[in-house]
Design an enzyme around this catalytic site. Sequence first.
Site, short mmCIF file in Angstrom:
data_model
loop_
_atom_site.label_atom_id
_atom_site.label_comp_id
_atom_site.label_asym_id
_atom_site.label_seq_id
_atom_site.Cartn_x
_atom_site.Cartn_y
_atom_site.Cartn_z
N ASP A 83 -7.46 29.68 25.11
CA ASP A 83 -8.63 29.27 25.90
C ASP A 83 -8.30 29.31 27.39
O ASP A 83 -8.75 28.45 28.17
CB ASP A 83 -9.13 27.87 25.48
CG ASP A 83 -10.55 27.60 25.96
OD1 ASP A 83 -11.17 28.50 26.54
OD2 ASP A 83 -11.05 26.48 25.74
N ASP A 135 -19.18 30.81 23.53
CA ASP A 135 -18.13 29.86 23.91
C ASP A 135 -18.33 29.23 25.29
O ASP A 135 -18.68 29.90 26.25
CB ASP A 135 -16.76 30.54 23.89
CG ASP A 135 -15.69 29.56 24.32
OD1 ASP A 135 -15.55 28.54 23.64
OD2 ASP A 135 -15.05 29.79 25.36
N GLY A 164 -11.43 23.23 31.88
CA GLY A 164 -10.58 24.35 31.49
C GLY A 164 -9.26 24.41 32.23
O GLY A 164 -9.14 23.93 33.36
N HIS A 198 -9.70 28.43 37.03
CA HIS A 198 -10.70 27.90 37.97
C HIS A 198 -10.08 27.80 39.35
O HIS A 198 -8.86 27.74 39.48
CB HIS A 198 -11.17 26.50 37.53
CG HIS A 198 -12.08 26.51 36.36
ND1 HIS A 198 -13.37 26.98 36.43
CD2 HIS A 198 -11.90 26.13 35.07
CE1 HIS A 198 -13.95 26.89 35.24
NE2 HIS A 198 -13.07 26.37 34.40
N HIS A 217 -8.74 34.22 22.50
CA HIS A 217 -9.66 33.39 23.30
C HIS A 217 -9.20 33.27 24.75
O HIS A 217 -8.44 32.36 25.10
CB HIS A 217 -9.74 32.00 22.65
CG HIS A 217 -10.86 31.17 23.16
ND1 HIS A 217 -11.60 30.35 22.34
CD2 HIS A 217 -11.39 31.00 24.40
CE1 HIS A 217 -12.52 29.73 23.05
NE2 HIS A 217 -12.40 30.10 24.31
N ASN A 236 -18.67 34.49 28.74
CA ASN A 236 -19.36 33.62 29.72
C ASN A 236 -19.06 34.08 31.15
O ASN A 236 -18.52 33.36 31.97
CB ASN A 236 -19.03 32.14 29.52
CG ASN A 236 -17.57 31.80 29.66
OD1 ASN A 236 -16.71 32.67 29.58
ND2 ASN A 236 -17.26 30.53 29.88
N ARG A 279 -13.11 36.10 33.61
CA ARG A 279 -14.06 35.88 34.73
C ARG A 279 -14.67 37.13 35.36
O ARG A 279 -15.48 37.00 36.27
CB ARG A 279 -13.40 35.04 35.85
CG ARG A 279 -12.73 33.76 35.42
CD ARG A 279 -13.68 32.80 34.78
NE ARG A 279 -13.05 31.50 34.51
CZ ARG A 279 -13.47 30.68 33.56
NH1 ARG A 279 -14.51 30.98 32.80
NH2 ARG A 279 -12.88 29.53 33.36
N HIS A 294 -11.13 26.43 19.28
CA HIS A 294 -10.43 25.26 19.84
C HIS A 294 -10.70 23.92 19.13
O HIS A 294 -11.34 23.01 19.67
CB HIS A 294 -10.69 25.11 21.34
CG HIS A 294 -12.08 25.43 21.82
ND1 HIS A 294 -13.20 24.90 21.25
CD2 HIS A 294 -12.51 26.23 22.82
CE1 HIS A 294 -14.26 25.36 21.89
NE2 HIS A 294 -13.86 26.18 22.84
O1 DOR Z 1 -12.57 24.08 29.02
C1 DOR Z 1 -13.23 25.07 28.82
N1 DOR Z 1 -13.39 26.01 29.77
N2 DOR Z 1 -13.80 25.23 27.62
C2 DOR Z 1 -14.65 26.23 27.38
O2 DOR Z 1 -15.10 26.33 26.26
C3 DOR Z 1 -15.04 27.17 28.46
C4 DOR Z 1 -13.98 27.27 29.47
C5 DOR Z 1 -14.39 27.97 30.72
O3 DOR Z 1 -15.03 29.03 30.65
O4 DOR Z 1 -14.00 27.51 31.79
#
Ligand code: DOR
Length: 431
Positions: A304, A151, A323, A308, A60, A94, A64, A231
Amino acid sequence: MKKLIRNIRYFSPETGKPQIGNMLLSEGTIEGFTKETHLEDTQAIEGKQQWLLPGFIDMHVHFREPGGEEKETLETGSRAALAGGFTTVVCMPNTQPVPDHAEAVEDLLKKTQNLPCQVLLMGSISKGLAGVEKSNFELYRHPRFVGVTDDGRPVSSARVLMEAMDKAKKENLIVGLHCEDESLMFDRSINQGKISRKLNLQGVPVMAEALMIHRDLYLAEKLNSPLHIQHVSTAESVRLIGEAKAKGVPVTCEAAPHHFSLTEETILTRGSMAKMSPPLRTEMDVKSVRQGLKDGTIDVIATDHAPHLESDKTEDLVQSANGIVGLETAFAVGVTYLMDYKILNLQELVERMSTRPAQLLGLNTKGTLKPGMDADLVLVDLDRRWTVDREAFFSKGRNTPYHAMGLRGKVTTTIVGGEIRYNGEEGLFLL
Ligand code: DOR
């Protein structure tokens, strides 16, 4: 040329007993163990009495690319993986675009062909992750696609999920589920409880996760179709999944390092660096997740990893992105919060970080040190204590709640297909 990793500690793949010895690698695979420390025509790698383990496998991660390259690329994410001892990772869909049409899938397959670690993929359950219409899973007929997931978002429509389960079973794809009832995610900030009350936030209740897990376990049982719950964050979820497993429901699940090491209180000191979805919970939840990892209710540890930008992690908890990054701290968080708390021993930690993920992903040549297996390996200095420095991360993401914390256990060398790809002593990637 053959390679000899000298003077290593390892668990015998036959007896499970700890040993000291040397491992011979040949053409990217494990040839076997030997007492010889010098062999003709071999290249020696010094193990320095460190533990040699099968490379970690993370089911997981969010890399990006495409669409969010300023946060992480497939290349920088792979480097972070290697620095964390991971030799295989699975990327979530995603991205922008979502890989739900032929062109995007082809592009992604091209981009993940030649990376320094093995990068596997999950396609989307629904088109655009919108939860309305199932994606075309025939797009995912490629060995690098191991599953499907939306997800980041739950699949609210039972109809879409049931169609997905049926098709995924036929296509041999894992169905990964982000279990949170969207109508109860409220301000998507933190756990609903004493800290959210203190901060005047609505928060996300335990019930949001439990309701979806109830539905999904019911569907897995009725349709006799496997599901993988991502998660897991609460004691209630661990209990529900444990009961379902005992009844023979085909369900597996994962937990992230932050959910077995940190509580909701971390928000008070680390702010949005401790914000993710699902959120950090209470001490009782953390203890249950640990217990679930011990008794096997929770199959695997998955990070996970969610990089960011600094600017997305605002002081405003409601507005801040969800995240945290996790690849470069996962092993040490496992050692510090599972081994030092006497929950798991090293062998059990390896089971959760490598052996079991390999089984779930159907990677038959990974996850153990048996002769004939891929030489995807990691050397770790178990006793090394170090302080997390987010500026030293190989990931582009700096969003970690562990910054400046002391942890035990350091990855020193990562080997993929018999080649050293990361040498921590020199901070070097040999790609
Ligand atoms: O905290 C998270 N960030 N949970 C998720 O399921 C997605 C992820 C993200 O893509 O930033």
